[in-house]
Design a protein around this motif. Structure first.
Motif, PDB file in Angstrom:
ATOM      1  N   ILE A 122      17.630  39.320  23.089  1.00  0.00           N
ATOM      2  CA  ILE A 122      18.151  39.875  24.339  1.00  0.00           C
ATOM      3  C   ILE A 122      17.533  39.047  25.467  1.00  0.00           C
ATOM      4  O   ILE A 122      16.316  39.071  25.669  1.00  0.00           O
ATOM      5  CB  ILE A 122      17.754  41.355  24.517  1.00  0.00           C
ATOM      6  CG1 ILE A 122      18.170  42.190  23.300  1.00  0.00           C
ATOM      7  CG2 ILE A 122      18.365  41.917  25.807  1.00  0.00           C
ATOM      8  CD1 ILE A 122      19.642  42.254  23.031  1.00  0.00           C
ATOM      9  N   ALA A 123      18.376  38.302  26.159  1.00  0.00           N
ATOM     10  CA  ALA A 123      17.874  37.469  27.267  1.00  0.00           C
ATOM     11  C   ALA A 123      17.427  38.384  28.391  1.00  0.00           C
ATOM     12  O   ALA A 123      18.198  39.189  28.897  1.00  0.00           O
ATOM     13  CB  ALA A 123      18.977  36.537  27.752  1.00  0.00           C
ATOM     14  N   GLY A 175      20.041  40.684  30.167  1.00  0.00           N
ATOM     15  CA  GLY A 175      20.420  41.594  29.088  1.00  0.00           C
ATOM     16  C   GLY A 175      21.452  41.056  28.106  1.00  0.00           C
ATOM     17  O   GLY A 175      21.858  41.757  27.191  1.00  0.00           O
ATOM     18  N   SER A 176      21.883  39.800  28.275  1.00  0.00           N
ATOM     19  CA  SER A 176      22.848  39.212  27.327  1.00  0.00           C
ATOM     20  C   SER A 176      22.243  39.084  25.934  1.00  0.00           C
ATOM     21  O   SER A 176      21.055  38.799  25.793  1.00  0.00           O
ATOM     22  CB  SER A 176      23.238  37.793  27.753  1.00  0.00           C
ATOM     23  OG  SER A 176      23.764  37.763  29.034  1.00  0.00           O
ATOM     24  N   ILE A 177      23.085  39.220  24.931  1.00  0.00           N
ATOM     25  CA  ILE A 177      22.690  38.826  23.581  1.00  0.00           C
ATOM     26  C   ILE A 177      22.852  37.318  23.479  1.00  0.00           C
ATOM     27  O   ILE A 177      23.912  36.782  23.806  1.00  0.00           O
ATOM     28  CB  ILE A 177      23.569  39.529  22.530  1.00  0.00           C
ATOM     29  CG1 ILE A 177      23.264  41.026  22.543  1.00  0.00           C
ATOM     30  CG2 ILE A 177      23.339  38.930  21.145  1.00  0.00           C
ATOM     31  CD1 ILE A 177      24.222  41.851  21.710  1.00  0.00           C
ATOM     32  N   PRO A 183      21.413  27.744  25.726  1.00  0.00           N
ATOM     33  CA  PRO A 183      20.664  27.824  26.982  1.00  0.00           C
ATOM     34  C   PRO A 183      20.722  29.221  27.593  1.00  0.00           C
ATOM     35  O   PRO A 183      21.764  29.866  27.611  1.00  0.00           O
ATOM     36  CB  PRO A 183      21.363  26.810  27.879  1.00  0.00           C
ATOM     37  CG  PRO A 183      22.712  26.626  27.292  1.00  0.00           C
ATOM     38  CD  PRO A 183      22.582  26.861  25.820  1.00  0.00           C
ATOM     39  N   LEU A 184      19.560  29.704  28.068  1.00  0.00           N
ATOM     40  CA  LEU A 184      19.514  30.949  28.847  1.00  0.00           C
ATOM     41  C   LEU A 184      19.586  30.620  30.331  1.00  0.00           C
ATOM     42  O   LEU A 184      20.169  31.357  31.105  1.00  0.00           O
ATOM     43  CB  LEU A 184      18.220  31.724  28.570  1.00  0.00           C
ATOM     44  CG  LEU A 184      18.162  32.531  27.281  1.00  0.00           C
ATOM     45  CD1 LEU A 184      17.994  31.629  26.076  1.00  0.00           C
ATOM     46  CD2 LEU A 184      17.047  33.555  27.337  1.00  0.00           C
ATOM     47  N   ILE A 185      18.929  29.533  30.698  1.00  0.00           N
ATOM     48  CA  ILE A 185      18.911  29.082  32.091  1.00  0.00           C
ATOM     49  C   ILE A 185      19.012  27.568  32.072  1.00  0.00           C
ATOM     50  O   ILE A 185      18.362  26.913  31.241  1.00  0.00           O
ATOM     51  CB  ILE A 185      17.599  29.501  32.799  1.00  0.00           C
ATOM     52  CG1 ILE A 185      17.485  31.019  32.890  1.00  0.00           C
ATOM     53  CG2 ILE A 185      17.513  28.892  34.190  1.00  0.00           C
ATOM     54  CD1 ILE A 185      16.294  31.509  33.702  1.00  0.00           C
ATOM     55  N   GLU A 186      19.811  27.024  32.977  1.00  0.00           N
ATOM     56  CA  GLU A 186      19.801  25.579  33.200  1.00  0.00           C
ATOM     57  C   GLU A 186      19.556  25.325  34.681  1.00  0.00           C
ATOM     58  O   GLU A 186      20.207  25.918  35.545  1.00  0.00           O
ATOM     59  CB  GLU A 186      21.102  24.924  32.721  1.00  0.00           C
ATOM     60  CG  GLU A 186      21.175  24.890  31.197  1.00  0.00           C
ATOM     61  CD  GLU A 186      22.275  24.014  30.623  1.00  0.00           C
ATOM     62  OE1 GLU A 186      22.126  23.588  29.475  1.00  0.00           O
ATOM     63  OE2 GLU A 186      23.280  23.782  31.332  1.00  0.00           O
ATOM     64  N   VAL A 187      18.588  24.477  34.953  1.00  0.00           N
ATOM     65  CA  VAL A 187      18.162  24.197  36.325  1.00  0.00           C
ATOM     66  C   VAL A 187      18.472  22.728  36.633  1.00  0.00           C
ATOM     67  O   VAL A 187      18.081  21.841  35.874  1.00  0.00           O
ATOM     68  CB  VAL A 187      16.646  24.436  36.488  1.00  0.00           C
ATOM     69  CG1 VAL A 187      16.204  24.178  37.927  1.00  0.00           C
ATOM     70  CG2 VAL A 187      16.276  25.848  36.065  1.00  0.00           C
ATOM     71  N   THR A 207       8.386  36.198  28.031  1.00  0.00           N
ATOM     72  CA  THR A 207       7.770  37.524  27.939  1.00  0.00           C
ATOM     73  C   THR A 207       8.834  38.619  27.942  1.00  0.00           C
ATOM     74  O   THR A 207       8.838  39.504  27.090  1.00  0.00           O
ATOM     75  CB  THR A 207       6.808  37.751  29.125  1.00  0.00           C
ATOM     76  OG1 THR A 207       5.843  36.713  29.144  1.00  0.00           O
ATOM     77  CG2 THR A 207       6.113  39.101  29.018  1.00  0.00           C
ATOM     78  N   ALA A 208       9.725  38.542  28.909  1.00  0.00           N
ATOM     79  CA  ALA A 208      10.723  39.607  29.050  1.00  0.00           C
ATOM     80  C   ALA A 208      11.673  39.633  27.858  1.00  0.00           C
ATOM     81  O   ALA A 208      12.007  40.707  27.340  1.00  0.00           O
ATOM     82  CB  ALA A 208      11.491  39.423  30.356  1.00  0.00           C
ATOM     83  N   SER A 209      12.097  38.461  27.385  1.00  0.00           N
ATOM     84  CA  SER A 209      13.051  38.421  26.264  1.00  0.00           C
ATOM     85  C   SER A 209      12.392  38.873  24.964  1.00  0.00           C
ATOM     86  O   SER A 209      13.011  39.544  24.131  1.00  0.00           O
ATOM     87  CB  SER A 209      13.620  37.012  26.105  1.00  0.00           C
ATOM     88  OG  SER A 209      14.299  36.617  27.276  1.00  0.00           O
TER      89      SER A 209
END
Lengths: 448, 448
Positions: A122-123, A175-177, A183-187, A207-209
């Protein structure tokens, strides 16, 4: 104000020393393990070593000093998270700056594989990571600290004084699966601005995921029964306690015991009672009764301080008193022993006494595995409280999260280290559903 | 300011949707696991369940809402650690307050047993815990939050407004070696003031001791070679990153990569370079050279981005350039592959090239077990960088820490729950040494 500080093991109160002849009080500190070599009960022993004389070379000396005492309160207040940067992000940035390397770079944050038993993530922490980037800059205090403790040049620190993050971010919704390698984040931004945010970006999202994923597994195991976060006392610090409450609520927990998390994030706060509460009274009935008086309807009696089933009988006695006043007792809590067996016996006692509405909560070292077993055994447990094993994600306390350069000035970038090969290009993910079920993801080069 | 936020999986950019026919973008959020039951790849499956119809009873509804969005920055700044209190500490305290129960109570904080492989603890967080107690009170903001999210009565919240901790504390010195069942801290005061501090007191001491203990094991395994904390990116939040740096320095680490921890606690800051740094240049030589220019003497080259031994050869080439300018290269870093084998080969190459003074640092998933093996194999590694497995205490991510009522108004208190029996009375610990070795501890009733 604390009236007095006495120290156990105190070396300055001689009257204690004389009381037990033949014993001395320890004057050890942690560093003496290494200096005195007097401590040898590590269960995983370090074998005697006979290497060639030159195999260790001099390194800057250390192991000598304890850290400066710095008020715990200041840790929270003086510096913000920007300063929690790995030194190398700054030294690498100085090289980019000196060379005028202002190429456009894209970094991709993803999870390399799965820990034991996991098959999805869970992202989480995504919104926090965006907040962090949006306001990224160094305060005057933080700049001073950087000048003091790093080898950076004055000119580059001047550059950092005016630095803020101005790149572009693409991310999955909170909250995405997500699955490994996606990628969860691309900067995207200059080399410096994409590199300098790495440490805390990874920390926040990992930590959060980690906690949201553990929570989702527990919610799934509880199969509809509410689960409450009781983890604050043993999470790795207070950050993690707040994050555990927030991430688990996103994943479906009913609430948290942490009042601060409740206040900050609008999460329902739950609580029962501690063994010490019962012990502060003469017996269970005199302990339960005033609590039921004080919090009618929401009272949950902890019944295992002395003998669990006697505790249930005492809870029933107080529930009868409450009923005579027109109020109800909400639940009992089992915190030790064979929870399934005790729940069945407690259920029978309460049903027999005419209290089918008093619910049973179970706690005590629970995780998705033990909850799944309890649920499968049809134990009459109505809700679960999870603490340590949830709050530390005990069976899988880390995710192999990475933040990798994937594109620079429009050309793909790849890393070839043994078993750590990364995929090039900024990416987009497409998910296919059939009959409401996820059927597969396609990861492509991003064209946006 | 972030220029733009785009979201991967974005549902609001229709041009993407048409590009890959047959695929749709996910609109899932974490809660849909439970609502839609469309996701079934948990590797530890929850078996189909057929229990009696009444086995679950109604509980307050939940699982419906995501938490309120609350700025990440506010989490740090608005409320202090006092508010991270488990709700039950407050509700129990209200009962004590209503009944005028101002007995003198003593609580003892100790570790119940050992996790796998452990046989001692380094007590840490003690000074932080004392700081926390010394200034314990609720601010006006915190009082407002308590009023909003708890079921406490207005009168009791008024009492909390003026509340501060005024008890007595006895504790072992920061960094002491302690064993299971021995008190680390004993707090004496009224029932309310000793109960209300439980949550954060446990959190502070458990986190710090967990990390200090893991660090001591690693230092012992490294057998004199310096170890540096690289854990910040994967610790459970930023608190834990700072604590990992501090606790590990107490246990003998040489320093940390975390600049904030260095600034706060006077710990040496160390850094090398990342794979992304190498990738931002055309090749390793053009990457290494400017770094060596910028930070002569302290440069550590990361050599495993493409091929490790080619990386070592490139490091040697740049070291030769540096030597011609009269500067030195400090070290190379191996971060993947067979570290012992690669260290031997790299050592041979560097010695042959006339650089016996260039040291070798190893990193990449290390802990005391792998370090112990590397040291026993006489691998020519001069220093270690430890990250994830250290910073999360991965093999033992929690300590079974407890804070138990042991004495009330001079009478002993005991708890009898199955396998959780506690020992009564405030305690004192005496340690016996023979020939500089610890020989045993005696735990007695405290008479101070």
């Amino acid at each position: 104000m604390v009236g007095q500080h006495h120290r156990l093991f105190d070396t300055e109160s001689p009257h204690l020393e004389t009381k037990f002849r033949g014993h001395t009080k320890p004057e050890l500190d942690a560093r003496s393990i290494h200096r005195k070599r007097s401590f040898q009960c590590l269960r995983h022993p370090v074998s005697p070593i006979d290497c060639s004389p030159n195999h260790t070379r001099g390194w800057s000396s250390a192991l000598k000093y304890a850290p400066t005492r710095h008020s715990y309160r200041q840790v929270v207040n003086q510096y913000r998270k920007e300063l929690s940067v790995d030194l190398y992000e700054l030294t690498m940035s100085q090289v980019f700056w000196r060379r005028g390397m202002d190429s456009s770079a894209t970094f991709s944050l993803f999870f390399r594989g799965y820990p034991k038993d996991r098959a999805y993530y869970i992202a989480s922490g995504i919104d926090d990571a965006l907040d962090f980037l949006e306001d990224f800059h160094f305060s005057a205090d933080e700049i001073r600290a950087i000048r003091n403790v790093t080898p950076l040049s004055d000119e580059f620190v001047d550059f950092l004084t005016d630095f803020s993050f101005s790149g572009t971010v693409r991310a999955v919704p909170e909250g995405s699966i997500v699955f490994a390698a996606e990628p969860l984040i691309e900067v995207t931004g200059t080399l410096i601005e994409t590199q300098i945010v790495e440490t805390m970006l990874l920390n926040i999202v990992t930590t959060a995921s980690l906690l949201a994923t553990k929570a989702a597994r527990i919610v799934q195991a509880a199969d509809g029964r509410p689960v409450v976060d009781f983890g604050s006392r043993r999470t790795h610090g207070e950050d993690a306690a707040i994050e555990a409450a927030r991430a688990s609520y996103i994943s479906g927990f009913a609430g948290t015991s942490n009042v601060k998390a409740a206040a900050l994030h609008g999460i329902p706060a739950y609580g029962t009672m501690a063994h010490s509460f019962i012990q502060a009274f003469d017996n269970e009935v005199t302990a339960f009764a005033p609590y039921a008086d004080e919090f009618p309807e929401t009272t949950t009696f902890l019944v295992d301080t002395y003998d669990t089933l006697d505790g249930v009988r005492n809870a029933i006695r107080v529930a009868e008193q409450a009923r005579s006043r027109g109020t109800n007792v909400n639940a009992i809590r089992l915190d030790s022993g064979d929870l399934a067996e005790l729940a069945r016996a407690a259920r029978a006692l309460m049903d027999e006494a005419g209290f089918p509405q008093i619910r049973i909560m179970a706690s005590g070292g629970l995780d998705e595995h033990s909850i799944s077993q309890l649920v499968a055994s049809c134990a009459p447990i109505d809700a679960f409280g999870v603490g340590t094993r949830f709050g530390t994600s005990a069976d899988a306390p880390y995710i192999d999260s990475v933040y990798k350069l994937v594109e620079i000035d429009g050309r793909p970038v790849i890393k070839l280290s043994t078993s750590k090969v990364t995929k090039p290009w900024a990416k987009q993910v497409f998910r296919r559903f059939e009959d409401g079920m996820m059927r597969g993801d396609v990861i492509t080069r991003s064209t946006s």
